[in-house]
Design a protein around this motif. Structure first.
Motif, PDB file in Angstrom:
ATOM      1  N   THR A   1      -2.630   1.223   6.571  1.00  0.00           N
ATOM      2  CA  THR A   1      -2.156   1.456   5.183  1.00  0.00           C
ATOM      3  C   THR A   1      -2.440   2.854   4.875  1.00  0.00           C
ATOM      4  N   ASN A   2      -3.799   3.277   5.331  1.00  0.00           N
ATOM      5  CA  ASN A   2      -3.936   4.571   5.048  1.00  0.00           C
ATOM      6  C   ASN A   2      -3.200   5.697   5.663  1.00  0.00           C
ATOM      7  N   ALA A   3      -2.707   5.502   7.050  1.00  0.00           N
ATOM      8  CA  ALA A   3      -1.737   6.200   7.637  1.00  0.00           C
ATOM      9  C   ALA A   3      -0.264   6.387   6.999  1.00  0.00           C
ATOM     10  N   LEU A   4      -0.031   5.110   6.529  1.00  0.00           N
ATOM     11  CA  LEU A   4       1.272   4.914   5.906  1.00  0.00           C
ATOM     12  C   LEU A   4       1.382   5.908   4.487  1.00  0.00           C
ATOM     13  N   ARG A   5       0.065   5.807   3.845  1.00  0.00           N
ATOM     14  CA  ARG A   5       0.006   6.648   2.436  1.00  0.00           C
ATOM     15  C   ARG A   5      -0.245   8.084   2.597  1.00  0.00           C
TER      16      ARG A   5
ATOM     17  N   ARG B   1       2.461  -7.024  -4.302  1.00  0.00           N
ATOM     18  CA  ARG B   1       2.230  -5.780  -3.893  1.00  0.00           C
ATOM     19  C   ARG B   1       1.009  -5.227  -3.662  1.00  0.00           C
ATOM     20  N   TYR B   2       0.068  -6.155  -3.261  1.00  0.00           N
ATOM     21  CA  TYR B   2      -1.275  -5.910  -2.866  1.00  0.00           C
ATOM     22  C   TYR B   2      -1.243  -6.202  -1.215  1.00  0.00           C
ATOM     23  N   VAL B   3      -1.214  -5.190  -0.520  1.00  0.00           N
ATOM     24  CA  VAL B   3      -1.186  -5.524   0.890  1.00  0.00           C
ATOM     25  C   VAL B   3      -2.752  -6.278   1.262  1.00  0.00           C
ATOM     26  N   SER B   4      -3.758  -5.745   0.463  1.00  0.00           N
ATOM     27  CA  SER B   4      -5.274  -6.427   0.896  1.00  0.00           C
ATOM     28  C   SER B   4      -5.141  -7.932   0.334  1.00  0.00           C
ATOM     29  N   PHE B   5      -4.362  -8.319  -0.495  1.00  0.00           N
ATOM     30  CA  PHE B   5      -4.254  -9.703  -0.959  1.00  0.00           C
ATOM     31  C   PHE B   5      -3.606 -10.434   0.198  1.00  0.00           C
TER      32      PHE B   5
ATOM     33  N   PHE C   1       2.877   1.217  -2.465  1.00  0.00           N
ATOM     34  CA  PHE C   1       3.852   2.524  -3.186  1.00  0.00           C
ATOM     35  C   PHE C   1       3.467   2.866  -4.502  1.00  0.00           C
ATOM     36  N   ASP C   2       2.488   2.448  -5.049  1.00  0.00           N
ATOM     37  CA  ASP C   2       1.998   2.941  -6.509  1.00  0.00           C
ATOM     38  C   ASP C   2       1.467   4.193  -6.313  1.00  0.00           C
TER      39      ASP C   2
END
Length: 235
Positions: A46-50, A147-151, A221-222
């Protein structure tokens, strides 16, 4: 010390070595940055994506996913040929080693990712289409809705454990080596190891859980919220 105990230990150690392949960190270095110094500071998908974009996110996911698959495949082959009574525990211990190595790499001061992509590789490595489909659909639906990847990640690890336990109790988990239904010690040991996957995921997501409960977790994507929230994210 019996050979089966040694086999279990080796699976965990070999898995840990695979886990040390930090795809996000390596990809970031290739592109001139230390991913740990940007965004959430997390060395994961996720961090790499952002920070680095969609291509980076995909590459990092595949790297972390495939290293777990590779470790599980090796454990499966060795188990089938030499330790037919503990194939599932061997596969799962190898996968657990990958997640531990990914989350706590010694050469990065034990600061890695959160192990979700690697856990997904373990789920595939079990080669049980029922669990694969359940977890994949659950992740897609939960992330699409919230839209919560963590969830979505926490939903997946919970269902991974639940599905395996239910299938095991129902007599629907079959040994890869003997072709007979798994019962007794092998099944219980497998349940315990999968529980550790879930427990580790929840531990690594403890900050995400707090943000989810307070309604200020970063959404996929927020951009505005991501810029304002640099706390630890999920892998």
């Amino acid at each position: 010390m019996g050979m089966e105990v040694i086999a279990r230990i080796l699976c965990l150690v070999v898995g840990y070595l695979f886990g040390l392949i930090q795809t996000a960190y390596i990809y970031g270095k290739i592109h001139g940055i230390d991913i740990r110094e940007h965004g959430s500071g997390n060395s994961g998908t996720t961090n790499a994506l952002r920070i680095l974009g969609k291509k980076a996110g995909l590459i990092v996911f595949l790297g972390d996913f495939l290293k777990a698959v590779a470790a599980c495949v090796i454990a499966r082959i060795v188990g089938i040929f030499f330790f037919p009574d503990i194939v599932y525990p061997m596969i799962l211990l190898a996968g657990l080693g990958v997640v531990i190595g990914h989350n706590f790499p010694f050469y990065m001061n034990f600061k890695g990712g959160k192990g979700i992509a690697a856990t997904a590789g373990v789920i595939l490595g079990l080669l049980d289409y029922r669990i694969i489909i359940i977890c994949l659909l659950a992740f897609i639906v939960s992330v699409a809705v919230t839209r919560y990847v963590s969830f979505g990640s926490l939903v997946v690890v919970t269902l991974f454990f639940t599905a395996f336990v239910v299938l095991g109790i129902s007599g629907m988990i079959v040994s890869p080596s003997t072709g007979v239904v798994c019962t007794g010690a092998e099944l219980i040991e497998s349940d315990i190891i999968i529980f550790l996957f879930a427990a580790l995921a929840f531990y690594r997501h403890k900050e995400n859980i707090v943000r989810l409960l307070h309604g200020n977790e970063n959404k996929l994507f927020d951009k505005k919220k991501e810029e304002n929230n640099s706390a630890s994210e999920k892998d």
